[in-house]
Write an enzyme that holds these catalytic residues in place. Structure first.
Site, PDB file in Angstrom:
ATOM      1  CB  VAL A  76     -12.879  -3.173   3.024  1.00 40.33           C
ATOM      2  CG1 VAL A  76     -12.257  -1.793   3.201  1.00 40.33           C
ATOM      3  CG2 VAL A  76     -13.763  -3.199   1.775  1.00 40.33           C
ATOM      4  CB  THR A 116      -0.846   0.004   1.293  1.00 32.69           C
ATOM      5  OG1 THR A 116      -1.682  -1.135   1.273  1.00 32.69           O
ATOM      6  CG2 THR A 116      -1.654   1.276   1.435  1.00 32.69           C
ATOM      7  CG  ASP A 142      -5.006  -0.742   7.066  1.00 32.63           C
ATOM      8  OD1 ASP A 142      -4.980  -1.648   6.199  1.00 32.63           O
ATOM      9  OD2 ASP A 142      -4.049   0.028   7.264  1.00 32.63           O
TER      10      ASP A 142
END
Ligand code: ASP
Length: 339
Positions: free
Chosen positions: A228, A199, A230
């Protein structure tokens, strides 16, 4: 009604929140206990000169961080620069953890999550978006053009198409082949994953000393459909308070969610910790709770209003990019698990 109008109306009726823009400096303390025994630095902070613009981001995303840094240097506001920066990775087909080219879920669908936060404290997020590459920009649209903070799935996608975003197939041949290979065993092991870039979470401070952030991801490879993490959740993947500083997370999203990691870091900085100390404490909260940390990575980066930065992670291998004064550096990050 546009979000801006909605907010103006809300503040007229006494509901508005205005964040201060004073540039502050605070003492950088060297240990957690020392920090806790000191006076609250929010009280002791003093006005100082504005720092030169700074961009930091998770992992070694050199080009993305440089793009943000140059945008800041050219006078872009903090949020514009953050979105410009992370879009470099969203569009990078070789990056299998962000944007187009991201690894799919178990059923072969690439779904993206993102959020943004601006210096006023306003924010927007999109969850589980299947056909849009620039989801951080889309999250900003949600923030600016709707009365909501989060849009998910089809609703987010319809909103994107209505706002000029292009519908795209996010599954590249390379990601498809890797997924097909994975299907042979279907063994779900979201392990440490330090070899791969993950990420991208970015924090920017512009020439006015204002802080913004963006966080964007395709989430864990071969996750369950609809999962989904954090990254798009304000307070977990990203949080900032323009009077204090900001934080972003990467790694095992479930663990960051359970400890509301980024919000925790900002609140710890509010209570006196340096960005480094706050990141360390947020990691300690995770490893204290379970032994499974041996099998997953979590990493945080943070920046305070004085432009001090910090980062910490569970396992060796995570790095942070830091751009300031024309220099874009890959900074080594200390880690919890030494053995
Ligand atoms: N935090 C992301 C998620 O859980 C993944 C990552 O950063 O590796 O979706």
């Amino acid at each position: 009604m546009k979000r801006r109008t909605f907010i103006q109306n809300a503040s007229l009726s006494g509901l508005g929140v205005v964040a201060g823009t004073t540039v502050l400096a605070c003492n950088n303390t060297s240990s957690t206990s020392e920090a806790n025994s000191k006076e609250n630095p929010v009280d002791t902070m003093k006005n100082t000169e504005k720092p030169t613009p700074i961009a930091i981001c998770t992992w070694g995303f050199t080009k993305a961080n440089e793009a943000a840094g140059i945008a800041l240097k050219n006078g872009d506001p903090a949020l514009d620069a953050a979105i410009k920066g992370v879009s470099v990775e969203e569009e990078n087909l070789k990056n299998t953890t962000v944007g187009k080219g991201g690894a799919p879920d178990r059923e072969g669908n690439v779904t993206l999550d993102a959020c943004v936060m601006d210096p006023s404290g306003d924010c927007g997020a999109v969850l589980c978006v299947a056909h849009i590459t620039n989801v951080a920009a889309l999250a900003r649209k949600v923030m600016e053009e709707t009365p909501h903070v989060i849009l998910a799935g089809e609703g987010a996608e319809e909103f994107a198409l209505a706002n000029g975003f292009e519908k795209e197939n996010l599954l590249t041949e390379a990601s498809k082949e890797a997924w097909q290979e994975w299907l042979k065993t279907s063994e779900y092991k979201p392990l440490i994953n330090i070899e791969n870039h993950d990420t991208i979470g970015m924090l920017t401070m512009d020439g006015n000393g204002d802080i913004a952030g963006a966080c964007t991801t395709s989430g864990l490879s071969y996750k369950m459909k609809g999962r989904v993490g954090d990254s798009p959740i304000i307070g977990s993947g990203l949080f900032l308070d323009n009077e204090i500083g900001g934080a972003v997370a990467t790694g095992m999203g479930e663990e960051v969610l359970k400890t509301v990691g980024s919000f925790l870091i900002v609140e710890l900085m509010r209570n006196g910790m340096s960005p480094q100390e706050a990141c360390e404490e947020a990691v300690h909260r995770i490893v204290k709770k379970n032994d499974r940390y041996k099998d997953f990575q979590v990493a945080y980066i943070a920046m305070n209003k004085a432009g001090e930065t910090g980062a910490y992670c569970i396992h060796e291998g995570f790095t942070m990019m830091r751009y300031q004064d024309g220099k874009n550096e890959n900074v080594a990050v200390d880690f919890y698990k030494k053995s």
